[in-house]
Design an enzyme around this catalytic site. Structure first.
Site, PDB file in Angstrom:
ATOM      1  N   ARG A 173     -15.475  10.133  33.691  1.00 41.88           N
ATOM      2  CA  ARG A 173     -14.135   9.678  34.095  1.00 41.88           C
ATOM      3  C   ARG A 173     -14.166   8.689  35.257  1.00 41.88           C
ATOM      4  O   ARG A 173     -13.283   8.678  36.108  1.00 41.88           O
ATOM      5  CB  ARG A 173     -13.253  10.875  34.497  1.00 41.88           C
ATOM      6  CG  ARG A 173     -12.961  11.838  33.379  1.00 41.88           C
ATOM      7  CD  ARG A 173     -12.014  11.263  32.342  1.00 41.88           C
ATOM      8  NE  ARG A 173     -11.633  12.246  31.379  1.00 41.88           N
ATOM      9  CZ  ARG A 173     -12.329  12.502  30.267  1.00 41.88           C
ATOM     10  NH1 ARG A 173     -13.431  11.816  29.974  1.00 41.88           N
ATOM     11  NH2 ARG A 173     -11.922  13.430  29.422  1.00 41.88           N
ATOM     12  N   CYS A 225      -5.216  15.683  31.927  1.00 43.70           N
ATOM     13  CA  CYS A 225      -5.829  16.745  32.735  1.00 43.70           C
ATOM     14  C   CYS A 225      -5.779  16.329  34.202  1.00 43.70           C
ATOM     15  O   CYS A 225      -6.145  15.198  34.539  1.00 43.70           O
ATOM     16  CB  CYS A 225      -7.291  16.953  32.326  1.00 43.70           C
ATOM     17  SG  CYS A 225      -7.446  17.853  30.774  1.00 43.70           S
ATOM     18  N   GLU A 299      -8.709  14.762  38.905  1.00 45.22           N
ATOM     19  CA  GLU A 299      -8.928  13.623  38.009  1.00 45.22           C
ATOM     20  C   GLU A 299      -7.751  12.656  38.166  1.00 45.22           C
ATOM     21  O   GLU A 299      -7.904  11.442  38.134  1.00 45.22           O
ATOM     22  CB  GLU A 299      -9.021  14.095  36.550  1.00 45.22           C
ATOM     23  CG  GLU A 299      -9.173  12.930  35.589  1.00 45.22           C
ATOM     24  CD  GLU A 299      -9.329  13.359  34.129  1.00 45.22           C
ATOM     25  OE1 GLU A 299     -10.008  14.362  33.860  1.00 45.22           O
ATOM     26  OE2 GLU A 299      -8.766  12.662  33.274  1.00 45.22           O
TER      27      GLU A 299
HETATM   28  N1  EPU Z   1      -9.101  26.864  27.659  1.00 42.85           N
HETATM   29  C1  EPU Z   1      -8.465  28.033  28.016  1.00 42.85           C
HETATM   30  N2  EPU Z   1      -7.240  27.951  28.618  1.00 42.85           N
HETATM   31  C2  EPU Z   1      -6.640  26.761  28.882  1.00 42.85           C
HETATM   32  C3  EPU Z   1      -7.300  25.572  28.526  1.00 42.85           C
HETATM   33  C4  EPU Z   1      -8.537  25.657  27.918  1.00 42.85           C
HETATM   34  O1  EPU Z   1      -8.971  29.122  27.801  1.00 42.85           O
HETATM   35  O2  EPU Z   1      -5.538  26.773  29.442  1.00 42.85           O
HETATM   36  C5  EPU Z   1     -10.400  26.959  26.989  1.00 42.85           C
HETATM   37  C6  EPU Z   1     -10.318  26.458  25.540  1.00 42.85           C
HETATM   38  O3  EPU Z   1      -9.894  27.468  24.688  1.00 42.85           O
HETATM   39  C7  EPU Z   1     -11.733  26.021  25.295  1.00 42.85           C
HETATM   40  C8  EPU Z   1     -12.212  25.528  26.655  1.00 42.85           C
HETATM   41  O4  EPU Z   1     -11.328  26.100  27.617  1.00 42.85           O
HETATM   42  O5  EPU Z   1     -12.525  27.105  24.907  1.00 42.85           O
HETATM   43  C9  EPU Z   1     -12.200  24.004  26.768  1.00 42.85           C
HETATM   44  O6  EPU Z   1     -10.868  23.529  26.549  1.00 42.85           O
HETATM   45  P1  EPU Z   1     -10.556  22.145  25.799  1.00 42.85           P
HETATM   46  O7  EPU Z   1     -11.288  22.095  24.515  1.00 42.85           O
HETATM   47  O8  EPU Z   1      -9.092  21.970  25.813  1.00 42.85           O
HETATM   48  O9  EPU Z   1     -11.271  21.067  26.688  1.00 42.85           O
HETATM   49  P2  EPU Z   1     -11.144  20.779  28.214  1.00 42.85           P
HETATM   50  O10 EPU Z   1     -12.506  20.872  28.789  1.00 42.85           O
HETATM   51  O11 EPU Z   1     -10.073  21.560  28.879  1.00 42.85           O
HETATM   52  C10 EPU Z   1     -11.614  18.223  27.986  1.00 42.85           C
HETATM   53  C11 EPU Z   1     -11.068  16.978  28.649  1.00 42.85           C
HETATM   54  C12 EPU Z   1      -9.826  16.489  27.926  1.00 42.85           C
HETATM   55  C13 EPU Z   1     -10.146  16.256  26.462  1.00 42.85           C
HETATM   56  C14 EPU Z   1     -10.661  17.566  25.861  1.00 42.85           C
HETATM   57  C15 EPU Z   1     -11.077  17.430  24.391  1.00 42.85           C
HETATM   58  C16 EPU Z   1     -11.483  16.953  31.030  1.00 42.85           C
HETATM   59  C17 EPU Z   1     -10.963  17.293  32.391  1.00 42.85           C
HETATM   60  N3  EPU Z   1     -10.698  17.277  30.025  1.00 42.85           N
HETATM   61  O12 EPU Z   1     -10.645  19.259  28.201  1.00 42.85           O
HETATM   62  O13 EPU Z   1      -9.487  15.253  28.512  1.00 42.85           O
HETATM   63  O14 EPU Z   1      -8.999  15.807  25.756  1.00 42.85           O
HETATM   64  O15 EPU Z   1     -11.832  17.996  26.600  1.00 42.85           O
HETATM   65  O16 EPU Z   1     -12.296  16.762  24.296  1.00 42.85           O
HETATM   66  O17 EPU Z   1     -12.559  16.360  30.927  1.00 42.85           O
HETATM   67  C18 EPU Z   1      -8.228  14.257  30.285  1.00 42.85           C
HETATM   68  O18 EPU Z   1      -9.315  13.951  30.796  1.00 42.85           O
HETATM   69  O19 EPU Z   1      -7.125  13.922  30.781  1.00 42.85           O
HETATM   70  C19 EPU Z   1      -8.242  15.053  29.068  1.00 42.85           C
HETATM   71  C20 EPU Z   1      -7.126  15.534  28.553  1.00 42.85           C
END
Ligand code: EPU
Length: 307
Positions: A173, A225, A299
């Site tokens: 990022r 995020c 972020e």
């Molecule tokens: N999870 C929870 N509770 C929540 C949110 C997530 O338990 O409230 C769990 C999910 O069930 C999953 C794990 O956490 O097992 C990861 O969640 P998710 O797949 O939503 O991915 P993330 O790591 O939260 C990242 C990026 C997103 C991107 C998604 C999909 C960051 C900070 N976030 O989210 O990017 O869309 O992966 O690849 O890197 C952004 O950067 O603005 C963004 C939205």
């Protein structure tokens, strides 16, 4: 170039928060850059570059900033430059020039129609091309970084110039310009995309978009995020376990769907404030630090950024 006096910034962001700037400078054509230094001198204030406004948390009130909006390419199609050659080991690549102002959803539609693969991970991201590079936008195992072959940028120190990959660095990022400059604007990028078919590109895009829609609040006012994922963890998961879902201050709350999204309630009668947003972010950081010993880094970018 179009100048707007004391623009309201909230409508220019996806979170819909923020006060007014001294001025908004819309850069619509490359020639506009020629009169930019003189214009900035006349306006005063600190230049802040606005892409799609999808990653910003802006203070309320009268802000001492001038907002620069690189909008080149907003209404144009990407320009196909050439096909990669055997010497580069890239015969399956097409090189495209894309203006900084092009919206990511438009670019993705264009890529689907032309059967060009590489950007499908950005499905559902509302920003513009320049911002996507400046933030190294990404999701679903894809980021924009490896696709960028060259960049045209403006810096006050060197004016408009073209950069090749060894002159920048992408990390998670983040985009880092190696040369010293007080600030920079990305004006356009050359991307190398993979030759595929409209059907294949559409299928990957659709899968990613549905995935995003199923677990992120894509129809709410948010800034994506708000925290980066700490190495080896999901910030959303940590915030969820720490009980942040639904925690509210005024018209702002952490999403019930995904705890790493701060939502500005569309249905609330009062407008959310920067102070409420900041209080929620600080509370979230404190809870996660206390419960897991893990510091969360923002972020979302805070404006004004006067350092
Ligand atoms: N999870 C929870 N509770 C929540 C949110 C997530 O338990 O409230 C769990 C999910 O069930 C999953 C794990 O956490 O097992 C990861 O969640 P998710 O797949 O939503 O991915 P993330 O790591 O939260 C990242 C990026 C997103 C991107 C998604 C999909 C960051 C900070 N976030 O989210 O990017 O869309 O992966 O690849 O890197 C952004 O950067 O603005 C963004 C939205």
């Amino acid at each position: 170039m179009i100048l707007v006096d004391r623009p309201a910034l909230a409508p220019l962001t996806t979170l819909r928060l923020g006060g007014n700037a001294i001025a908004e400078v819309r850069l619509e054509r490359m020639e506009d850059i020629l009169i930019l230094p003189e214009t900035l001198k006349r306006l005063g204030g600190f230049p802040h570059i606005l892409g799609g406004g999808s990653n910003l948390l802006i203070q309320d009130g009268e802000l001492p900033i001038v907002v620069l909006r690189p909008l080149m390419g907003t209404h144009d199609e990407p320009k196909v430059l050439r096909q990669g050659d055997a010497d580069e080991g890239m015969t399956d690549r097409i090189f495209l020039r894309v203006g900084a102002g092009m919206r990511i959803p438009h670019l993705l539609n264009w890529c689907i129609r032309h059967g060009l693969a590489g950007l499908e991970g950005l499905a559902g991201i509302p920003g513009r091309m320049g911002g996507a590079i400046a933030m190294n936008a990404g999701a679903y195992g894809c980021s924009i970084a490896p696709l960028v072959r060259s960049l045209t940028v403006f810096t006050p120190e060197r004016g408009t110039h073209i950069l090749s990959p060894e002159e920048w660095e992408f990390t998670y990022r983040r985009f880092i310009l190696r040369e010293k400059s007080s600030w920079f604007i990305i004006l356009s990028a050359v991307l190398a995309l993979c030759v595929s078919t409209p059907e294949k590109v559409r299928a990957v895009y659709k899968k990613n978009f549905l995935c995003k829609k199923a677990c992120q609040p894509v129809h709410e006012y948010t800034a994506g995020c708000v925290f980066k994922n700490p190495e080896g963890y999901s910030a959303g998961r940590l915030l969820d376990i720490a009980g942040m879902k639904g925690v509210r201050r005024g018209s702002l709350f952490f999403s019930h769907m995904h705890a790493n999204f701060l939502v500005h309630d569309k249905h609330s009668r009062t407008k959310g404030t920067y102070e409420d947003a900041l209080e929620l972010l600080e509370m979230a950081q404190t809870r996660v630090k206390e419960q897991f010993g893990i510091p969360l880094e923002k972020e979302v970018r805070l404006w004004p950024c006067l350092s």
